[in-house]
Design a protein around this motif. Structure first.
Motif, PDB file in Angstrom:
ATOM      1  N   THR A 142      42.106  40.878  35.127  1.00  0.00           N
ATOM      2  CA  THR A 142      41.027  41.745  35.423  1.00  0.00           C
ATOM      3  C   THR A 142      40.842  42.167  37.091  1.00  0.00           C
ATOM      4  O   THR A 142      40.935  41.163  37.841  1.00  0.00           O
ATOM      5  N   ASP A 182      38.716  36.397  37.426  1.00  0.00           N
ATOM      6  CA  ASP A 182      38.108  35.761  36.644  1.00  0.00           C
ATOM      7  C   ASP A 182      38.750  34.241  36.336  1.00  0.00           C
ATOM      8  O   ASP A 182      39.777  34.106  35.988  1.00  0.00           O
ATOM      9  N   GLU A 184      44.177  39.710  30.177  1.00  0.00           N
ATOM     10  CA  GLU A 184      42.708  39.710  30.358  1.00  0.00           C
ATOM     11  C   GLU A 184      42.511  39.134  31.680  1.00  0.00           C
ATOM     12  O   GLU A 184      41.530  39.064  32.437  1.00  0.00           O
TER      13      GLU A 184
END
Length: 197
Positions: free
Chosen positions: A180, A119, A177
């Motif tokens: 990912t 991401d 995060e």
């Protein structure tokens, strides 16, 4: 209400970022071509040194604006398959500005790094938060290291902070995060598999 305004503000700025980038690119092309023309006729000595400083400033401005606008135009989430080397090259000018004049960010990239699923928006945000949060604790002249390493079936971003530096809890959460599809280890080290799961 504040969250809604923040979301609207981000969305509006993100949507206008491509047009701003286009306008800046045009202005930078005019500036670069005129500096190049001047370079053909300027005398050696002080005029040449002044022109060389202008050319360097133009290059820094171009890199900084590209880094900022690339990050600004991203949606909140941007899952994609991309080159980590390219992602780090694009965010480096933004990290350098965040580190400030008294600090720096060093980037080490090997050749032939395969693409990974990541991401991009979360990675940019995590690295920016990490640098911004680490800098106040660093001594003058300290440098933060980012090294991309090819591993067996994986690619890793290894972060090296100088003595006295630490990754804040907030930045660690963002890094987790950003990982990912990969893993986050102490260091911090973010690792992504090179093959889809």
């Amino acid at each position: 209400m504040a969250d809604d305004l923040t979301t609207q503000r981000h969305d509006r700025l993100r949507r206008i970022a491509p047009a701003v980038q286009h306008d800046i690119n045009n202005a930078m092309m005019v500036l670069a071509s005129n500096l190049e023309l001047l370079g053909r006729s300027v005398a050696d000595g002080a005029p040449r040194r002044q022109l060389d400083r202008c050319v360097e400033a133009q290059k820094r401005l171009d890199a900084t604006m590209r880094g900022f606008l690339d990050a600004a135009r991203r949606p909140v989430e941007e899952p994609t398959r991309a080159s980590l080397a390219q992602a780090l090259r694009q965010v480096l000018p933004l990290l350098t500005v965040a580190a400030g004049a008294r600090h720096g960010v060093d980037l080490t990239l090997p050749e032939g790094v395969p693409e990974v699923a990541l991401d991009r928006a979360r990675l940019d945000l995590a690295l920016l938060a990490m640098v911004q949060d680490a800098v106040p604790e660093l001594p003058p002249g300290a440098r933060i290291g980012l090294a991309l390493e090819k591993r067996d079936g994986a690619v890793a971003v290894v972060v090296t902070l100088p003595e006295g530096g630490a990754v804040s809890d907030r930045a660690m959460a963002l890094l987790a995060e950003a990982a990912t599809g990969g893993t986050l280890e102490t260091g911090p080290v973010l690792t992504w598999p090179t093959r889809p799961a």
